[in-house]
Structure formats: structure tokens, C-alpha cells
Write a protein that holds these residues in place. Sequence first.
Motif, PDB file in Angstrom:
ATOM      1  N   GLU A  49      -6.456  -6.429  14.064  1.00 18.71           N
ATOM      2  CA  GLU A  49      -6.736  -5.726  12.459  1.00 18.71           C
ATOM      3  C   GLU A  49      -5.352  -5.198  12.034  1.00 18.71           C
ATOM      4  O   GLU A  49      -4.883  -4.247  12.531  1.00 18.71           O
ATOM      5  N   TRP A  50      -4.981  -6.402  11.341  1.00 14.53           N
ATOM      6  CA  TRP A  50      -3.879  -6.265  10.308  1.00 14.53           C
ATOM      7  C   TRP A  50      -4.029  -5.898   9.007  1.00 14.53           C
ATOM      8  O   TRP A  50      -4.965  -6.641   8.405  1.00 14.53           O
ATOM      9  N   PRO A  51      -3.408  -4.804   8.790  1.00 10.54           N
ATOM     10  CA  PRO A  51      -3.524  -4.356   7.168  1.00 10.54           C
ATOM     11  C   PRO A  51      -2.549  -5.377   6.198  1.00 10.54           C
ATOM     12  O   PRO A  51      -2.280  -6.119   6.668  1.00 10.54           O
ATOM     13  N   ALA A  52      -3.437  -5.470   5.222  1.00  9.69           N
ATOM     14  CA  ALA A  52      -2.871  -6.123   3.971  1.00  9.69           C
ATOM     15  C   ALA A  52      -1.438  -5.436   3.247  1.00  9.69           C
ATOM     16  O   ALA A  52      -0.946  -4.047   3.769  1.00  9.69           O
ATOM     17  N   MET A  53      -0.525  -6.315   3.587  1.00 16.66           N
ATOM     18  CA  MET A  53       0.623  -5.870   3.062  1.00 16.66           C
ATOM     19  C   MET A  53       1.127  -5.903   1.671  1.00 16.66           C
ATOM     20  O   MET A  53       1.852  -5.107   1.717  1.00 16.66           O
ATOM     21  N   THR A  54       0.432  -5.411   1.179  1.00 18.92           N
ATOM     22  CA  THR A  54       0.331  -4.699  -0.274  1.00 18.92           C
ATOM     23  C   THR A  54      -0.648  -4.875  -1.067  1.00 18.92           C
ATOM     24  O   THR A  54      -1.740  -5.014  -0.331  1.00 18.92           O
ATOM     25  N   GLU A  55      -1.024  -4.010  -2.524  1.00 14.51           N
ATOM     26  CA  GLU A  55      -2.260  -3.717  -2.987  1.00 14.51           C
ATOM     27  C   GLU A  55      -3.130  -4.774  -4.047  1.00 14.51           C
ATOM     28  O   GLU A  55      -3.611  -4.388  -4.692  1.00 14.51           O
ATOM     29  N   GLU A  56      -1.354  -5.551  -4.014  1.00 10.97           N
ATOM     30  CA  GLU A  56      -1.935  -6.638  -5.138  1.00 10.97           C
ATOM     31  C   GLU A  56      -2.891  -7.980  -4.222  1.00 10.97           C
ATOM     32  O   GLU A  56      -2.439  -7.705  -3.862  1.00 10.97           O
ATOM     33  N   ASN A  57      -3.836  -8.399  -5.626  1.00 13.97           N
ATOM     34  CA  ASN A  57      -4.730  -9.287  -4.707  1.00 13.97           C
ATOM     35  C   ASN A  57      -4.609 -10.272  -6.108  1.00 13.97           C
ATOM     36  O   ASN A  57      -5.202 -11.281  -6.451  1.00 13.97           O
ATOM     37  N   VAL A  58      -3.624 -10.465  -7.153  1.00 10.89           N
ATOM     38  CA  VAL A  58      -3.299 -12.302  -7.515  1.00 10.89           C
ATOM     39  C   VAL A  58      -2.315 -12.405  -7.557  1.00 10.89           C
ATOM     40  O   VAL A  58      -1.075 -11.526  -7.561  1.00 10.89           O
ATOM     41  N   TYR A  59      -1.670 -13.420  -7.165  1.00 10.88           N
ATOM     42  CA  TYR A  59      -0.751 -15.137  -6.706  1.00 10.88           C
ATOM     43  C   TYR A  59      -1.035 -15.833  -7.921  1.00 10.88           C
ATOM     44  O   TYR A  59      -1.524 -16.466  -7.493  1.00 10.88           O
ATOM     45  N   LYS A  60       0.267 -15.525  -8.692  1.00 10.36           N
ATOM     46  CA  LYS A  60      -0.062 -17.080  -9.908  1.00 10.36           C
ATOM     47  C   LYS A  60       0.765 -17.795  -9.487  1.00 10.36           C
ATOM     48  O   LYS A  60       2.385 -17.532  -9.795  1.00 10.36           O
TER      49      LYS A  60
ATOM     50  N   GLN B 298      -0.289 -19.473   7.557  1.00 10.25           N
ATOM     51  CA  GLN B 298       0.508 -18.468   6.400  1.00 10.25           C
ATOM     52  C   GLN B 298      -0.447 -17.515   6.523  1.00 10.25           C
ATOM     53  O   GLN B 298      -1.649 -17.669   5.874  1.00 10.25           O
ATOM     54  N   ARG B 299       0.386 -16.491   6.510  1.00 12.87           N
ATOM     55  CA  ARG B 299      -0.468 -15.380   6.413  1.00 12.87           C
ATOM     56  C   ARG B 299      -0.590 -14.454   4.838  1.00 12.87           C
ATOM     57  O   ARG B 299       0.860 -15.091   3.576  1.00 12.87           O
ATOM     58  N   ASN B 300      -1.696 -14.043   4.998  1.00 11.01           N
ATOM     59  CA  ASN B 300      -2.306 -13.868   3.497  1.00 11.01           C
ATOM     60  C   ASN B 300      -1.951 -12.795   3.247  1.00 11.01           C
ATOM     61  O   ASN B 300      -2.815 -12.225   3.477  1.00 11.01           O
ATOM     62  N   PRO B 301      -0.827 -11.916   2.380  1.00 15.19           N
ATOM     63  CA  PRO B 301      -0.333 -10.936   2.569  1.00 15.19           C
ATOM     64  C   PRO B 301      -1.288  -9.512   1.601  1.00 15.19           C
ATOM     65  O   PRO B 301      -0.966  -8.855   1.982  1.00 15.19           O
ATOM     66  N   MET B 302      -1.773 -10.390   0.679  1.00 19.28           N
ATOM     67  CA  MET B 302      -3.267  -9.632   0.137  1.00 19.28           C
ATOM     68  C   MET B 302      -4.212  -8.836   0.854  1.00 19.28           C
ATOM     69  O   MET B 302      -4.903  -8.489  -0.752  1.00 19.28           O
ATOM     70  N   LYS B 303      -4.386 -10.129   1.350  1.00 17.64           N
ATOM     71  CA  LYS B 303      -5.931  -8.895   2.271  1.00 17.64           C
ATOM     72  C   LYS B 303      -5.474  -8.730   3.837  1.00 17.64           C
ATOM     73  O   LYS B 303      -5.064  -9.470   4.635  1.00 17.64           O
ATOM     74  N   PRO B 304      -6.477  -7.690   4.244  1.00 19.33           N
ATOM     75  CA  PRO B 304      -6.184  -7.356   6.080  1.00 19.33           C
ATOM     76  C   PRO B 304      -6.716  -8.536   6.598  1.00 19.33           C
ATOM     77  O   PRO B 304      -7.246  -9.868   5.613  1.00 19.33           O
ATOM     78  N   ALA B 305      -6.191  -9.327   7.334  1.00 17.21           N
ATOM     79  CA  ALA B 305      -6.510 -10.555   8.839  1.00 17.21           C
ATOM     80  C   ALA B 305      -6.509  -9.477   9.679  1.00 17.21           C
ATOM     81  O   ALA B 305      -5.962  -8.776  10.335  1.00 17.21           O
ATOM     82  N   LEU B 306      -8.098  -9.969  10.367  1.00 22.61           N
ATOM     83  CA  LEU B 306      -8.853 -10.177  12.013  1.00 22.61           C
ATOM     84  C   LEU B 306      -7.835 -11.022  12.665  1.00 22.61           C
ATOM     85  O   LEU B 306      -8.501 -12.474  12.079  1.00 22.61           O
ATOM     86  N   VAL B 307      -7.296 -11.005  13.142  1.00 22.66           N
ATOM     87  CA  VAL B 307      -6.863 -11.569  13.953  1.00 22.66           C
ATOM     88  C   VAL B 307      -7.971 -12.008  15.291  1.00 22.66           C
ATOM     89  O   VAL B 307      -7.932 -11.112  15.950  1.00 22.66           O
TER      90      VAL B 307
END
Length: 332
Positions: free
Chosen positions: A256-267, A235-244
Motif C-alpha cells: 500500500e503506497w500512499p498518495a504523493m500529493t494532496e492535489e488531485n487534478v493535473y491539466k 507510470q505511477r499516478n502520484p495523486m492517488k494511493p497505489a495498491l500494488v
Amino acid sequence: MTQDHPFAQYVRILGKGPKMWRDMTFDEARAAMNMVFSGEVEPLQLGAFLLLLRRKGETGEELAGMVAAARDHFLEKDITANVDFDWPSYADRHRQQPWFILSAILLADQGYKVLMHGIEGYVAGYAATRPGLAVFGIPQADSLSGAAALFGETNLVYLGLEKFCPSLQTLFELRPLLGVRTAVNTFGRDLNPFAAPRQLQGVFHPPYKALHLETVKALHQPHSLIFKGGGGEVQRNPMKPALVDALIDGEVTELEWPAMTEENVYKWREEDLAPAQLLRMWQGKLDLKMPLLAIIGTLAFALKSAVPTLKISEAESRARDIWDSRDKNRFG
């Protein structure tokens, strides 16, 4: 007992002094684990073996040998199915929903046959994979042959580890006794029961990416994407860049996948753990940005594995289109 137990040689390899121990070869790891699965090892030896491995740090060659041993002990032998994607799900303690189930459904809708397999580890206060699959009526097979037959009717099937390799399932149950995860928790994800050419791997700790990469290379897996996944799942964490870490046609590369959003908190909320929330998300009755991006991002990973020539942006755009065009009433 005047002679060493036959398994003592493997404990000795790992447990000699600081300058005397060594890693096991593929064949040694396979032989050792075959003895474990056959019930030829004393409990004291098994605990020592697993903890010495953990303290030393497993190698890809050792883990590959253990995978081979597990395959030797499948309940059914030589069962085949034309599966496109292997999707392990072995964390099964999710502090948020297993949104990846929706990604797997969408991937299957594109014509790819997907085997999801894993353990059942429901704990109060966590979400789990199997109840989430049940909400959508995803078939859960009772054997390898049963799973192979189901692929004649559907593109997404789940198979519990206890249904095809119960001797390995038993080792997963040692964690409460040992207090730590062991090599079992690592190599179980690499079983790939139907030798699918493409495999997705979500790991909890980034250092394990390289270890899984070594393992699947030793197992001659042609395609694999390995990344830090939410809760250790695919499951992708869209808030952070992903090194696959990836295998593409057997060649190692890093994506190298960039973050999908600039938000960094999910409640998340406790009520969000109810399996019915997955269905509501599919139906468009929930408006949750981060889970939506996780679904799209996870599907994009799979599409990139299926078509390596896709650019990252193209994979994500295609995944979003697939999500937007889904039949919201399909599971009503």
C-alpha cells in the motif's frame, strides 16, 4: 467439410451452452494459440475464439499458456541476456507524456539492465513511447540477438514486438476489426523475452492486476510489481494511493503506497505531447509537479522491487535523490 476443423475443439470448449463451457488448461491454451500463430486457424474461428475468451474472462493459466505459445514463435530461439528488469510498454496512447522513460533511464543509471518492449501505435493527439526514447538516443534493437548485444554497451534497450514476435504483433492489429481489446492485449505484456527476474506491470483497469498476478505466478516469475498505471503504462499516478499486487521471491503480497500529493487534478496541454518536452523535463527547463512526482514514484517502485527490504519512504527518498543528482546536460 464433413469433419470438424482441428481448431474447432478450442472454440467448443469456450462456446458451449451456459452450463457446458469451461476454462482452458495451460496446455490447451498453448496449443490453441500455437495453431493461431502458425496460421492454421480460419479468420472466423480466430474472431470467435478471442471474443468468447473476452466474454468469459480469461484466467491466469490460459494467459500463461498463450505467453508460452508466443515464446514458441519468437523469431530467434535460445537468445539470452542478463537483464535485471522487464519493462513492457503496450498502451502507447498517452494523453500525457510517457514520463516513465525518464524513470527507466534513471534505473539503468543505477547499474540495472532494463529491457523495454512494446508495440508502435502512434495516433494523432497522443504521445508515444518510441519517439520519446529517440529523443534520448535510447537504442532500439532490430532483433532479440541485437538487443542482447546492445546490453554489452548500455543498460537500457527498447525492442519492438514486431522485431521478435511478428505473429503476435499481427493479432494486436485486429482491434479495429473486432472493436474491443482481447486476451492479446493482456498476455503481450507478460512475454518477458529475456526472463528478467524482475518485472514491472502497469495496467489500465485495476481488476486486471489480479489476472496478471495469476499469469506471472503460473509462469514462475520470481519478482513482479503490478499496479494501475497512467494510461495503462508503468507510470505511477502520484495523486492517488497505489495498491500494488506484488510477487517477492515468488510469494504474493500487497503493498500500500500512499498518495504523493494532496492535489488531485493535473491539466495537460496539447503542446505537452511533443517528445522534446521529455528532454526539457530532464534538463530542468520544465517545472511540472505531477510529472516530476510520477517520475520519482515510478522509479521508487522499481527500487523497491530491486531491494524488497526498502521501506516505501526510503524508496521514494532514494528515487528523489537520484533524480536531483542527475546530469542535466547529459543529453544536451
